[in-house]
Motif scaffolding. Structure first.
Motif, PDB file in Angstrom:
ATOM      1  N   PHE A 285      28.403   1.835  34.551  1.00  0.00           N
ATOM      2  CA  PHE A 285      27.896   2.753  33.534  1.00  0.00           C
ATOM      3  C   PHE A 285      27.012   3.853  34.124  1.00  0.00           C
ATOM      4  O   PHE A 285      27.274   5.032  33.922  1.00  0.00           O
ATOM      5  CB  PHE A 285      27.124   1.977  32.458  1.00  0.00           C
ATOM      6  CG  PHE A 285      28.003   1.095  31.617  1.00  0.00           C
ATOM      7  CD1 PHE A 285      28.722   1.623  30.561  1.00  0.00           C
ATOM      8  CD2 PHE A 285      28.125  -0.253  31.891  1.00  0.00           C
ATOM      9  CE1 PHE A 285      29.557   0.820  29.788  1.00  0.00           C
ATOM     10  CE2 PHE A 285      28.947  -1.072  31.121  1.00  0.00           C
ATOM     11  CZ  PHE A 285      29.670  -0.526  30.075  1.00  0.00           C
ATOM     12  N   VAL A 286      25.985   3.486  34.869  1.00  0.00           N
ATOM     13  CA  VAL A 286      25.036   4.477  35.380  1.00  0.00           C
ATOM     14  C   VAL A 286      25.691   5.380  36.424  1.00  0.00           C
ATOM     15  O   VAL A 286      25.682   6.611  36.304  1.00  0.00           O
ATOM     16  CB  VAL A 286      23.788   3.783  35.960  1.00  0.00           C
ATOM     17  CG1 VAL A 286      22.814   4.818  36.517  1.00  0.00           C
ATOM     18  CG2 VAL A 286      23.103   2.936  34.893  1.00  0.00           C
ATOM     19  N   GLN A 287      26.253   4.767  37.451  1.00  0.00           N
ATOM     20  CA  GLN A 287      26.920   5.564  38.488  1.00  0.00           C
ATOM     21  C   GLN A 287      28.134   6.293  37.929  1.00  0.00           C
ATOM     22  O   GLN A 287      28.407   7.439  38.291  1.00  0.00           O
ATOM     23  CB  GLN A 287      27.341   4.660  39.651  1.00  0.00           C
ATOM     24  CG  GLN A 287      28.024   5.410  40.792  1.00  0.00           C
ATOM     25  CD  GLN A 287      28.404   4.484  41.928  1.00  0.00           C
ATOM     26  OE1 GLN A 287      27.589   3.698  42.406  1.00  0.00           O
ATOM     27  NE2 GLN A 287      29.650   4.571  42.384  1.00  0.00           N
ATOM     28  N   ALA A 288      28.861   5.638  37.041  1.00  0.00           N
ATOM     29  CA  ALA A 288      30.054   6.259  36.454  1.00  0.00           C
ATOM     30  C   ALA A 288      29.698   7.500  35.641  1.00  0.00           C
ATOM     31  O   ALA A 288      30.478   8.456  35.594  1.00  0.00           O
ATOM     32  CB  ALA A 288      30.800   5.250  35.585  1.00  0.00           C
ATOM     33  N   CYS A 289      28.528   7.510  34.990  1.00  0.00           N
ATOM     34  CA  CYS A 289      28.099   8.709  34.256  1.00  0.00           C
ATOM     35  C   CYS A 289      27.955   9.891  35.209  1.00  0.00           C
ATOM     36  O   CYS A 289      28.393  11.010  34.902  1.00  0.00           O
ATOM     37  CB  CYS A 289      26.779   8.449  33.536  1.00  0.00           C
ATOM     38  SG  CYS A 289      26.927   7.485  32.026  1.00  0.00           S
ATOM     39  N   GLY A 290      27.318   9.640  36.343  1.00  0.00           N
ATOM     40  CA  GLY A 290      27.184  10.698  37.335  1.00  0.00           C
ATOM     41  C   GLY A 290      28.523  11.170  37.849  1.00  0.00           C
ATOM     42  O   GLY A 290      28.746  12.382  38.030  1.00  0.00           O
ATOM     43  N   MET A 291      29.435  10.235  38.077  1.00  0.00           N
ATOM     44  CA  MET A 291      30.766  10.596  38.552  1.00  0.00           C
ATOM     45  C   MET A 291      31.499  11.450  37.521  1.00  0.00           C
ATOM     46  O   MET A 291      32.152  12.447  37.878  1.00  0.00           O
ATOM     47  CB  MET A 291      31.579   9.334  38.862  1.00  0.00           C
ATOM     48  CG  MET A 291      32.963   9.614  39.426  1.00  0.00           C
ATOM     49  SD  MET A 291      33.821   8.107  39.974  1.00  0.00           S
ATOM     50  CE  MET A 291      34.060   7.273  38.411  1.00  0.00           C
ATOM     51  N   GLY A 292      31.388  11.079  36.254  1.00  0.00           N
ATOM     52  CA  GLY A 292      32.039  11.857  35.205  1.00  0.00           C
ATOM     53  C   GLY A 292      31.504  13.270  35.120  1.00  0.00           C
ATOM     54  O   GLY A 292      32.265  14.236  34.982  1.00  0.00           O
ATOM     55  N   LEU A 293      30.188  13.422  35.226  1.00  0.00           N
ATOM     56  CA  LEU A 293      29.596  14.759  35.198  1.00  0.00           C
ATOM     57  C   LEU A 293      30.045  15.580  36.402  1.00  0.00           C
ATOM     58  O   LEU A 293      30.292  16.786  36.287  1.00  0.00           O
ATOM     59  CB  LEU A 293      28.067  14.649  35.172  1.00  0.00           C
ATOM     60  CG  LEU A 293      27.452  14.137  33.870  1.00  0.00           C
ATOM     61  CD1 LEU A 293      25.944  13.945  34.026  1.00  0.00           C
ATOM     62  CD2 LEU A 293      27.740  15.108  32.723  1.00  0.00           C
ATOM     63  N   GLY A 294      30.163  14.916  37.556  1.00  0.00           N
ATOM     64  CA  GLY A 294      30.643  15.614  38.750  1.00  0.00           C
ATOM     65  C   GLY A 294      32.067  16.106  38.576  1.00  0.00           C
ATOM     66  O   GLY A 294      32.401  17.230  38.978  1.00  0.00           O
TER      67      GLY A 294
END
Length: 430
Positions: A285-294
């Motif tokens: 969830f946390v890391q995946a949010c950053g990946m999605g924004l990237g």
């Protein structure tokens, strides 16, 4: 059939989505839905591998689990290569619609069958078969989105398409948290994407570009023309190497965010069960949010800096963020602050492949060429997974050091950009 009309790149002050039709949005939604569950199938193993391997190997030895875990990932990469190239050729020869339906059926059915696996070799075989569909769906969907959307919306549509993979990661993470140690039920859920096939068959039309190429009796999906024509061969080879960097670092570096979090928590005295659950949440969830924004940011960045400029910024930033993530955090809270930036740069790169690769090839070779680039890169990345497995399983090498060493691959990716063309502002080749 009428001759193909040359694509024009319009300069206008209106929003990029102003000329996008309802059908084009529908295509993006369908392609993205397929990619969401494609990503779900790929991430499901990463989120359940601990419990799965403990049962299959009958051992709690972490070094043995890491070794076998990365071996299965390498097999998955090889399967993705075969599926991406094979289904890419099918999509160029027989059409985007039937190829997309077939790929979804492949990854859904064989993921569901993992529920019944009782031996490690069965898991290995089923992950290979799932990967055939996973690799193929991306090549078909990325080509479809590029061909359907207008020129000035293409980069952003491609970025949105690839960024939806984060939803697949979230679904997989949620499934992993719900089922806990009962990992089999998570794979049983994996058969549900088969329902998408009906939507694909009813709603999707073959792109006009593909129909025109087929009517002109061009060599559809021809490996001979792809590698026999210097410009297409050059694009395929260096695109493949660029993707190999991204895929090797994805499985060797990006997914290590979960293990890095778990080991940090264990060093701080957390209970192993609680540490495992928090690590799944942090990664899924946390890391995946950053990946999605990237990934969402890559499209606008590619429009401003060009495709190669966006790739360069992302590769250099990814190289810088990895050692920061490995060594700077000393508490759970600090790790949760750093992980979004880690995901943004190391994972954001991947949206660029959906934007860039379809722009490198003509319509009669687009899915084949894109499939060879992105999924052929898996074949090169597979040995990198073996190296990753050896580094991470050696008792004398800390996981943080191994991941930092693997991050040097981002510099290789930056170097490869010297051999690839800029496609910003240019029409799709015909």
């Amino acid at each position: 059939m009428a001759a193909p009309m040359p694509e024009t790149i319009e300069t206008t002050s209106s929003p990029w989505y102003a000329d996008v039709t309802r059908y084009q949005w529908l295509v993006l939604i369908i392609a993205s839905a397929g990619w969401v569950f494609d990503a779900f199938e790929g991430q499901l193993y990463n989120l359940t591998r601990g419990d799965l391997l403990r049962e299959m190997l009958g051992s709690a030895d972490p070094h043995r689990q890491k070794l076998w875990g990365d071996v299965i990932l390498a097999i998955f990469l090889v399967g993705g290569t075969v599926g991406g190239i094979g289904f890419g050729k099918v999509a160029d020869r027989y059409g985007r619609k039937p190829a997309m339906a077939a790929t979804i059926l492949f990854y859904a059915i064989f993921s569901g069958l993992t529920f019944f696996a009782t031996h490690i070799w069965e898991v290995m075989a089923l992950r290979f078969l799932v990967a055939l569909g996973v690799g193929g769906e991306w090549a078909v969907a990325a080509s479809l989105v590029a061909e359907v959307f207008p020129a000035r919306a293409r980069a952003r549509a491609g970025g949105i398409f690839h960024a939806t993979s984060v939803a697949g990661t979230w679904i997989a993470a949620l499934a992993g948290l719900i089922v806990g140690t009962h990992w089999r039920y998570a794979y049983l859920v994996g058969i549900l994407p088969a329902l998408l096939v009906f939507w694909v068959l009813v709603s999707v039309r073959e792109p006009q570009r593909w129909q025109q190429a087929a009517a002109a009796q061009k060599p559809m999906g021809s490996f001979r023309e792809l590698f026999g024509t210097r410009i297409w061969a050059r694009h395929a080879i260096f695109g493949l190497l660029l993707a190999a960097v991204g895929l090797g670092t994805f499985w060797g570096v990006l997914v290590a965010g979960q293990d890095l979090t778990r080991e940090l928590l264990l060093r701080n005295g957390w209970d192993p069960v609680a540490a495992d659950r928090m690590a799944k949440f942090a990664y899924g969830f946390v890391q995946a949010c950053g990946m999605g924004l990237g990934q969402l940011s890559f499209g606008p960045l590619a429009e401003r800096l060009g495709r190669r400029g966006a790739f360069l910024v992302m590769h250099l930033a990814a190289f810088a963020i990895v050692p920061i993530t490995c060594y700077l955090p000393h508490s759970c809270g600090q790790m949760l602050v750093v992980l979004p930036a880690f995901g943004f740069f190391t994972g954001g790169i991947h949206a660029g492949y959906a934007i860039y690769f379809p722009e490198l090839f003509p319509s009669h070779l687009r899915a084949t060429g894109s499939g060879i680039c992105f999924n052929g890169g898996r074949l090169i990345a597979a040995p990198l997974l073996w190296i990753s497995a050896l580094l991470k399983s050696r008792p004398g090498i800390d996981l943080r050091l191994a991941v930092t060493m693997l991050s040097s691959l981002f510099l290789v990716g930056a170097f490869l950009l010297l051999f690839l063309p800029e496609t910003k502002g240019k029409p799709l080749p015909e």
